[in-house]
Design a protein around this motif. Structure first.
Motif, PDB file in Angstrom:
ATOM      1  N   ALA A 293       4.996   5.180   1.504  1.00  0.00           N
ATOM      2  CA  ALA A 293       4.720   5.064  -0.072  1.00  0.00           C
ATOM      3  C   ALA A 293       3.338   6.078  -0.026  1.00  0.00           C
ATOM      4  N   LYS A 294       2.323   5.938   1.068  1.00  0.00           N
ATOM      5  CA  LYS A 294       1.278   7.000   1.129  1.00  0.00           C
ATOM      6  C   LYS A 294       1.588   8.433   0.899  1.00  0.00           C
ATOM      7  N   GLY A 295       2.527   8.712   1.626  1.00  0.00           N
ATOM      8  CA  GLY A 295       3.226  10.192   1.741  1.00  0.00           C
ATOM      9  C   GLY A 295       3.676  10.419   0.388  1.00  0.00           C
ATOM     10  N   ILE A 296       4.306   9.673  -0.219  1.00  0.00           N
ATOM     11  CA  ILE A 296       4.879  10.028  -1.543  1.00  0.00           C
ATOM     12  C   ILE A 296       3.793  10.045  -2.522  1.00  0.00           C
ATOM     13  N   LYS A 297       2.870   9.269  -2.560  1.00  0.00           N
ATOM     14  CA  LYS A 297       1.676   9.285  -3.513  1.00  0.00           C
ATOM     15  C   LYS A 297       1.017  10.762  -3.333  1.00  0.00           C
ATOM     16  N   LYS A 298       0.742  11.216  -2.258  1.00  0.00           N
ATOM     17  CA  LYS A 298       0.138  12.472  -1.726  1.00  0.00           C
ATOM     18  C   LYS A 298       0.988  13.493  -2.350  1.00  0.00           C
TER      19      LYS A 298
END
Length: 360
Positions: A305-310
């Motif tokens: 989820a963090k990777g997608i947001k970034k």
């Protein structure tokens, strides 16, 4: 085809019998051939008998070259993690056991930062597993994730210390915590029972989730149901470890010799050592499954989820630049497609997280 082979096949041709009832035997043979991996973490203050207990549990010496620091060295010591791996074989079944010790935990005057190194280590193992799982060589992944954490509680207090509560709160969503009352031979039976009740009460009051032993199915064997019931009632396990063999009434037992008598480690009337070992061995597979399906999946979904947001933020910045230029290139079109794909993945992750929350 020989007559013997034909006879064997004809014996299987009974009405309503296909043969997949033999599948568990296939799984068993394959698992035994491959061997098993298990990682146990032991956390607690110095002098609570962590190393002795682990050596007693697995009948091996995991720390043959350990040097115990003196008082001067302990003043400068910070929390470090010491992983020891040993291959144990019993009746042809191989177990690759890794024990992660945490010397220095809780020994300083200010322990406010003593669990950050432990949290980092647990996350590092999840990150390594995620990286290996996403890599090319997925067949030979070594699983070093922490499957179980024995948290040692001092028998000399009146329950949990603030450090114990803070540590378990930080870790309960990342690892299976099993609370253990150390050096139980210092207390009487009544004192042990009183301390157990107090610890369980404080665990509940602070919303700490310890490892829940799985419930038995209705079709399980009665002896197994009784065993699980006794194990649940024994939490937190009051134990004492010993590697010395003593002679009691003509029998060799592992225990501790005192002026008033012998404390037998493997005597259920003396401590919960046998119950702790039974819990660990009989539920080893479940501890691994909970680590995989709950703790690792939580870490993985958060990480993705963090990777997608970034990535979404980067794409947004690129699209703003394109809009200001007024020119849409092939690269921009591909980025837009990727952005739509990432949005779909984000929705899927949100659904997965909602499902996992519902299961909890």
């Amino acid at each position: 085809m020989s007559s013997d082979t034909a006879k064997n096949f004809s014996s299987l041709e009974t009405p309503g019998y296909v043969g997949f009832a033999n599948l568990p035997n296939q799984v068993h043979r394959k698992s035994v051939k491959k061997g098993f991996e298990f990682t146990l973490m032991v956390v607690g203050e110095s002098g609570l008998g962590k190393s002795t207990l682990v050596n007693s549990l697995f009948l091996t010496d995991l720390y043959p070259e350990r040097i115990i620091p003196d008082a001067v060295e302990k003043q400068k010591q910070t929390v470090k993690l010491d992983a020891s791996t040993v291959e144990i074989e019993e009746r042809g079944v191989k177990l690759r056991l890794t024990v992660v010790d945490t010397p220095g935990f809780g020994d300083a005057i200010d322990n406010s930062d003593s669990f950050s190194a432990i949290l980092e280590y647990i996350d590092e193992q999840y990150e390594r597993f995620l990286r290996d799982e996403s890599g090319l060589n997925r067949r030979n992944i070594v699983d070093n994730r922490i499957h179980c954490c024995f948290y040692f509680i001092s028998p000399f207090g009146h329950g949990l210390k603030p450090l114990d509560i803070e540590f378990m709160k930080k870790l309960h969503s990342k690892v299976n915590i099993v609370p253990v009352i150390a050096k139980a031979d210092c207390l009487t039976r009544k004192e042990i029972q009183r301390l157990k009740t107090r610890i369980l009460q404080e665990i509940e009051e602070n919303g700490i989730k310890i490892y829940p032993l799985p419930d038995c199915d209705s079709d399980e064997d009665e002896d197994y149901k009784e065993q699980v019931k006794q194990l649940k009632e024994a939490v937190p396990f009051a134990v004492c470890g010993a590697t010395t063999l003593l002679e009691v009434k003509g029998k060799k037992v592992r225990g501790r010799l005192y002026p008033w008598g012998v404390v037998e480690v493997e005597n259920p009337d003396h401590c919960d050592f046998i119950k702790l070992r039974t819990m660990l061995i009989t539920h080893m597979q479940d501890l691994q499954e909970v680590t995989q399906e709950v703790h690792y999946e939580n870490y993985r979904s958060e990480r993705l989820a963090k990777g997608i947001k970034k990535n979404g933020a980067l794409k947004e910045a690129d699209s703003t630049t394109t809009a200001s230029n007024g020119v849409i290139t092939d690269k921009d079109r591909i980025l837009q497609e990727k952005e739509a794909e990432l949005r779909r993945m984000q929705e899927m992750l949100a659904q997965m997280q909602a499902k996992m929350q519902a299961q909890k």
